[in-house]
Design an enzyme around this catalytic site. Sequence first.
Site, short mmCIF file in Angstrom:
data_model
loop_
_atom_site.label_atom_id
_atom_site.label_comp_id
_atom_site.label_asym_id
_atom_site.label_seq_id
_atom_site.Cartn_x
_atom_site.Cartn_y
_atom_site.Cartn_z
N LYS A 99 -15.22 2.74 7.14
CA LYS A 99 -14.89 3.45 5.67
C LYS A 99 -15.73 2.72 4.37
O LYS A 99 -14.11 1.29 4.68
CB LYS A 99 -13.44 3.88 6.33
CG LYS A 99 -12.86 5.37 4.41
CD LYS A 99 -11.85 5.09 4.00
CE LYS A 99 -11.58 5.56 2.98
NZ LYS A 99 -9.80 5.54 2.58
N GLY A 160 -3.92 7.77 -3.88
CA GLY A 160 -2.40 8.07 -4.20
C GLY A 160 -1.69 9.21 -5.12
O GLY A 160 -0.18 9.66 -5.57
N ALA A 186 -8.16 11.47 -0.62
CA ALA A 186 -7.17 10.99 -2.01
C ALA A 186 -7.17 11.94 -1.99
O ALA A 186 -7.95 12.99 -2.46
CB ALA A 186 -8.40 9.73 -2.60
N GLY A 187 -5.76 12.02 -2.76
CA GLY A 187 -5.03 13.08 -3.58
C GLY A 187 -3.86 13.96 -2.75
O GLY A 187 -3.78 14.54 -3.66
N ASN A 208 -2.92 9.06 3.80
CA ASN A 208 -1.76 7.91 3.53
C ASN A 208 -0.95 7.96 2.75
O ASN A 208 0.32 8.63 3.57
CB ASN A 208 -2.84 6.47 3.24
CG ASN A 208 -2.15 5.52 3.69
OD1 ASN A 208 -2.85 4.51 3.70
ND2 ASN A 208 -0.95 5.21 4.19
N THR A 209 -1.07 8.41 1.58
CA THR A 209 0.41 8.31 1.06
C THR A 209 0.77 8.87 1.00
O THR A 209 2.10 9.82 0.86
CB THR A 209 -0.32 8.13 -0.40
OG1 THR A 209 -1.24 6.52 -0.48
CG2 THR A 209 0.52 7.61 -1.35
#
Length: 256
Positions: A99, A160, A186-187, A208-209
């Site tokens: 990635k 994040g 992301a997001g 992830n976040t």
Amino acid sequence: MDDKLIIKGIEFKSRLWVGTGKYKDFEETKRAVEASGSDVVTVAVRRVNIIDRKSENLLDYIDPKKYKILPNTAGCYTVEDALRYSRLAREAGISDLIKLEVIGDEKTLFPDVCGLLKATEILAKEGLIVLPYTNDDPVIAKRLVDAGAAAVMPLGAPIGSGLGIRNPYNIKIILETLNIPVIVDAGVGTASDATIAMELGCDAVLINTGIAGAKDPIAMAEAMKHAVIAGRLAYKAGRIPKRLYATASSPIEGML
């Protein structure tokens, strides 16, 4: 579902991919990954120990025989750094998948698309399976394909941020333009965000976040699993058209 995601001949069972950063410890990471049902786990090569097997190692908790390890170049701000960590991951026998991140701005963490294109072309020629993290620009996405990307990973919102899919129209254009998998990265902040991405037609979502930062990461991981499954099913089923006015669910035409 007989609906497999395949990238460069590699079959992925889950369309939810998960990150390993921001958890309180490796044990919580393991539990969240298990709850997510994902078979793809992404790991920052320069931030998490996956190379030195003599000390405590993420791979002691995340079994490479059970999961596909997706190394990433998070934290790399130059092409040279991104190339170095990509090659390091492959030389360590972690994976030919990468990635690819080349960050262009420290505050927003938006990608440096010029550097990303250059690094993608170099690594693809070296035989790596490159999945670049990019912005939601359809033109850049097409150029990444031309540079040799095996899939593209446009952001839904800044890393994040938890803002969800801010520009679904650009994502839709990317999906209509490319002939390779599109994975939102992301997001994503909650389950509904993941469902929206999948209902648009995205091939997978990387989170992830949104999981690690939740009050209960294990429960959120399970919620994201169901959200991705539901979104994919809804996309495959085909939604009804949107209409300005009501349409009776029990038509009266032909009734006496």
